[in-house]
Design a protein around this motif. Structure first.
Motif, PDB file in Angstrom:
ATOM      1  N   ARG A  61      46.224  28.621  42.551  1.00 16.81           N
ATOM      2  CA  ARG A  61      47.453  29.425  42.655  1.00 16.81           C
ATOM      3  C   ARG A  61      47.314  30.743  41.900  1.00 16.81           C
ATOM      4  O   ARG A  61      47.814  31.792  42.348  1.00 16.81           O
ATOM      5  CB  ARG A  61      48.640  28.624  42.126  1.00 16.81           C
ATOM      6  N   THR A  62      46.644  30.718  40.748  1.00 13.54           N
ATOM      7  CA  THR A  62      46.453  31.952  39.988  1.00 13.54           C
ATOM      8  C   THR A  62      45.618  32.959  40.764  1.00 13.54           C
ATOM      9  O   THR A  62      45.971  34.141  40.868  1.00 13.54           O
ATOM     10  CB  THR A  62      45.772  31.650  38.638  1.00 13.54           C
ATOM     11  N   ILE A  63      44.500  32.505  41.314  1.00 10.52           N
ATOM     12  CA  ILE A  63      43.631  33.399  42.078  1.00 10.52           C
ATOM     13  C   ILE A  63      44.351  33.902  43.329  1.00 10.52           C
ATOM     14  O   ILE A  63      44.235  35.066  43.713  1.00 10.52           O
ATOM     15  CB  ILE A  63      42.324  32.683  42.471  1.00 10.52           C
ATOM     16  N   ALA A  84      32.705  41.019  48.806  1.00 11.05           N
ATOM     17  CA  ALA A  84      32.230  41.723  47.605  1.00 11.05           C
ATOM     18  C   ALA A  84      31.816  40.736  46.526  1.00 11.05           C
ATOM     19  O   ALA A  84      30.761  40.876  45.899  1.00 11.05           O
ATOM     20  CB  ALA A  84      33.331  42.654  47.090  1.00 11.05           C
ATOM     21  N   ALA A  85      32.642  39.717  46.304  1.00 10.92           N
ATOM     22  CA  ALA A  85      32.321  38.706  45.296  1.00 10.92           C
ATOM     23  C   ALA A  85      31.093  37.895  45.690  1.00 10.92           C
ATOM     24  O   ALA A  85      30.224  37.600  44.859  1.00 10.92           O
ATOM     25  CB  ALA A  85      33.519  37.788  45.086  1.00 10.92           C
ATOM     26  N   CYS A  86      31.033  37.528  46.955  1.00  7.36           N
ATOM     27  CA  CYS A  86      29.933  36.689  47.446  1.00  7.36           C
ATOM     28  C   CYS A  86      28.597  37.410  47.350  1.00  7.36           C
ATOM     29  O   CYS A  86      27.603  36.844  46.896  1.00  7.36           O
ATOM     30  CB  CYS A  86      30.226  36.276  48.891  1.00  7.36           C
ATOM     31  N   PHE A  87      28.555  38.665  47.751  1.00  4.12           N
ATOM     32  CA  PHE A  87      27.311  39.426  47.692  1.00  4.12           C
ATOM     33  C   PHE A  87      26.831  39.585  46.248  1.00  4.12           C
ATOM     34  O   PHE A  87      25.641  39.482  45.960  1.00  4.12           O
ATOM     35  CB  PHE A  87      27.484  40.806  48.339  1.00  4.12           C
ATOM     36  N   THR A  88      27.767  39.839  45.340  1.00  2.45           N
ATOM     37  CA  THR A  88      27.395  39.973  43.932  1.00  2.45           C
ATOM     38  C   THR A  88      26.799  38.679  43.395  1.00  2.45           C
ATOM     39  O   THR A  88      25.768  38.674  42.721  1.00  2.45           O
ATOM     40  CB  THR A  88      28.625  40.364  43.098  1.00  2.45           C
ATOM     41  N   LEU A  89      27.454  37.555  43.704  1.00  2.00           N
ATOM     42  CA  LEU A  89      26.978  36.260  43.220  1.00  2.00           C
ATOM     43  C   LEU A  89      25.653  35.870  43.862  1.00  2.00           C
ATOM     44  O   LEU A  89      24.758  35.339  43.207  1.00  2.00           O
ATOM     45  CB  LEU A  89      28.040  35.194  43.504  1.00  2.00           C
ATOM     46  N   PHE A  90      25.521  36.145  45.151  1.00  2.50           N
ATOM     47  CA  PHE A  90      24.288  35.803  45.861  1.00  2.50           C
ATOM     48  C   PHE A  90      23.104  36.572  45.279  1.00  2.50           C
ATOM     49  O   PHE A  90      22.014  36.023  45.099  1.00  2.50           O
ATOM     50  CB  PHE A  90      24.450  36.118  47.344  1.00  2.50           C
ATOM     51  N   GLU A 103      34.525  35.902  36.874  1.00  3.00           N
ATOM     52  CA  GLU A 103      34.480  37.336  36.629  1.00  3.00           C
ATOM     53  C   GLU A 103      34.271  38.107  37.925  1.00  3.00           C
ATOM     54  O   GLU A 103      34.875  39.167  38.132  1.00  3.00           O
ATOM     55  CB  GLU A 103      33.369  37.660  35.628  1.00  3.00           C
ATOM     56  N   VAL A 104      33.425  37.586  38.798  1.00  5.90           N
ATOM     57  CA  VAL A 104      33.118  38.284  40.040  1.00  5.90           C
ATOM     58  C   VAL A 104      34.332  38.335  40.960  1.00  5.90           C
ATOM     59  O   VAL A 104      34.683  39.392  41.496  1.00  5.90           O
ATOM     60  CB  VAL A 104      31.924  37.609  40.748  1.00  5.90           C
ATOM     61  N   VAL A 105      34.998  37.196  41.165  1.00  8.65           N
ATOM     62  CA  VAL A 105      36.109  37.184  42.105  1.00  8.65           C
ATOM     63  C   VAL A 105      37.318  37.921  41.541  1.00  8.65           C
ATOM     64  O   VAL A 105      38.030  38.615  42.281  1.00  8.65           O
ATOM     65  CB  VAL A 105      36.476  35.741  42.521  1.00  8.65           C
ATOM     66  N   VAL A 106      37.561  37.797  40.242  1.00 12.89           N
ATOM     67  CA  VAL A 106      38.665  38.558  39.639  1.00 12.89           C
ATOM     68  C   VAL A 106      38.359  40.056  39.717  1.00 12.89           C
ATOM     69  O   VAL A 106      39.256  40.867  40.000  1.00 12.89           O
ATOM     70  CB  VAL A 106      38.920  38.112  38.190  1.00 12.89           C
ATOM     71  N   GLY A 111      39.679  45.214  42.219  1.00 10.12           N
ATOM     72  CA  GLY A 111      39.320  46.334  43.077  1.00 10.12           C
ATOM     73  C   GLY A 111      40.310  46.502  44.216  1.00 10.12           C
ATOM     74  O   GLY A 111      40.732  47.621  44.535  1.00 10.12           O
ATOM     75  N   ALA A 112      40.724  45.382  44.817  1.00 12.35           N
ATOM     76  CA  ALA A 112      41.727  45.440  45.888  1.00 12.35           C
ATOM     77  C   ALA A 112      43.069  45.919  45.347  1.00 12.35           C
ATOM     78  O   ALA A 112      43.747  46.752  45.970  1.00 12.35           O
ATOM     79  CB  ALA A 112      41.877  44.061  46.523  1.00 12.35           C
ATOM     80  N   GLY A 113      43.454  45.403  44.187  1.00 14.90           N
ATOM     81  CA  GLY A 113      44.725  45.813  43.601  1.00 14.90           C
ATOM     82  C   GLY A 113      44.758  47.293  43.254  1.00 14.90           C
ATOM     83  O   GLY A 113      45.767  47.971  43.462  1.00 14.90           O
ATOM     84  N   LEU A 114      43.626  47.802  42.736  1.00  9.94           N
ATOM     85  CA  LEU A 114      43.554  49.230  42.422  1.00  9.94           C
ATOM     86  C   LEU A 114      43.632  50.074  43.688  1.00  9.94           C
ATOM     87  O   LEU A 114      44.264  51.143  43.695  1.00  9.94           O
ATOM     88  CB  LEU A 114      42.257  49.532  41.665  1.00  9.94           C
ATOM     89  N   ALA A 115      42.990  49.622  44.745  1.00 11.12           N
ATOM     90  CA  ALA A 115      43.027  50.368  46.003  1.00 11.12           C
ATOM     91  C   ALA A 115      44.448  50.467  46.556  1.00 11.12           C
ATOM     92  O   ALA A 115      44.836  51.485  47.134  1.00 11.12           O
ATOM     93  CB  ALA A 115      42.105  49.716  47.035  1.00 11.12           C
ATOM     94  N   TYR A 116      45.221  49.412  46.364  1.00 13.47           N
ATOM     95  CA  TYR A 116      46.611  49.399  46.852  1.00 13.47           C
ATOM     96  C   TYR A 116      47.612  49.736  45.741  1.00 13.47           C
ATOM     97  O   TYR A 116      48.818  49.712  45.978  1.00 13.47           O
ATOM     98  CB  TYR A 116      46.950  48.031  47.425  1.00 13.47           C
TER      99      TYR A 116
END
Length: 358
Positions: A61-63, A84-90, A103-106, A111-116
């Protein structure tokens, strides 16, 4: 098609979570020799992580809803955040570095929140503060426990696992590793399926069941490199020291999960391992290159995921799909080239070792 892509990326991300943060949970047991076969360690990790995922609803729920407003979480945005998160982790998995999926998914969500221009800043600051506090807590708890273990092992040799005490201490270590794997499922599965819950594509119950399955699958199929890094390339551990690492990490993560806080399990586990190693060998351990490399990746990874997510969303909002496709293609090609280079280099190194052995 967009919804199918979101599900595909989310479940692939879940597999990489299993290969990275979750696989590290059994590092102490494997590194100390309590579990000698890598495949057995991965099977235990997968099973316990899946069970833990079933209790991870609060973090999901938090995520899904606690970092950016639900109005931001369109299906297209979810695809970009997860990609974006998946590529970084991979990429981190390719080089064998235990990376924090939280850290990656947050970072991608920010990044999405800043864009909007829509973020729940207050709750985000709480999450980030726990990223700093909990690893330090793990380090100092493990450091104190490590000094105590070192003191009493000198006077009580059976604590080293000699003779008839070997099996009981081995059982304790494996049990603590299972506890940590449980905590990994409880906390980390949300990183893959939380955005799907936020957009309304899945309910929480279905999300944790499906996400837990793919986390377990990833640990089994892809977790070998991270298991080696955390178990054998940082510091050697006795059975009792390994139990301390796993119990410390697992307990701290479970407490955070109860309150719905996504925390960096891998960072916590590695901090505990470093604490034990420092108690045993002093701060000479910090001179190891693998420690410095892990710290650098920890700092860079959320910022990298944030930048990728932010850039891709700006391109999406401007409807510059050609540039978007080109960037994603170049990134995939780069990752593939690095993977191929590492494979060829490892083959050459193995050939040289075989030649020296002959």
């Amino acid at each position: 098609m967009i919804e199918a892509a979101a599900f595909a990326i989310a479940f692939f991300f879940a597999m990489n979570i299993g290969a990275s943060g979750t696989a590290a949970a059994m590092g102490p047991a494997y590194g100390s020799g309590a579990i000698k076969r890598k495949r057995v360690a991965m099977l235990l990790v997968g099973a316990c992580a899946w069970l833990g995922a079933l209790a991870g609803g609060e973090v999901v729920r938090t995520i899904g809803e606690g970092i950016v407003p639900p109005t931001v979480m369109q299906m297209e945005v979810v695809v970009i955040v997860l990609a974006a998160a998946c590529f970084t982790l991979f990429f981190a998995n390719l080089i064998g570095i235990p990376l924090s999926t939280s850290e990656v998914v947050v970072g991608s969500l920010v990044g999405a929140g800043l864009a909007y221009q829509a973020l729940y800043w207050q709750y985000l600051l709480v999450i980030v503060s726990f990223w700093i506090v909990i690893p330090f807590a793990a380090f100092f708890l493990a450091l104190g426990a490590g000094k105590t273990i070192k003191k009493y092992q000198a006077h009580l040799p059976f604590l080293r696992g000699d003779g008839k005490w070997h099996k009981p201490l081995t059982f304790i270590l494996i049990a603590c590793g299972c506890l940590e794997a449980f905590s990994a499922g409880m906390n980390n599965v949300a990183n893959a399926v939380g955005p799907l819950v936020g957009v309304g594509a899945l309910d929480v119950t279905t999300a944790v069941i499906a996400g837990g399955f793919f986390v377990a699958l990833g640990a089994l199929l892809l977790g070998g490199k991270v298991l080696e890094t955390n178990g054998k390339h940082i510091t050697s551990l006795s059975l009792l020291q390994g139990s301390t690492v796993s119990f410390t990490g697992g307990a701290l993560v479970i407490i955070a999960s109860i309150f719905g806080l996504p925390v960096p399990l891998t960072q916590i586990t590695t901090a505990a391992i470093v604490g034990i190693g420092t108690a045993e060998n002093g701060f000479v351990l910090w001179q190891k290159s693998v420690i410095r490399r892990i710290i650098k990746v920890w700092i860079v990874s959320p910022l990298f995921a944030l930048a990728v997510s932010y850039s891709l969303i700006l391109l999406f909002r401007s409807q510059d799909y050609y540039t978007l496709v080109v960037i994603v293609s170049v990134f995939i090609a780069t990752v593939g080239a690095i993977s191929l280079y590492r494979s060829v280099r490892q083959d050459k190194e193995q050939t040289m070792r075989d030649g020296e052995g002959i």
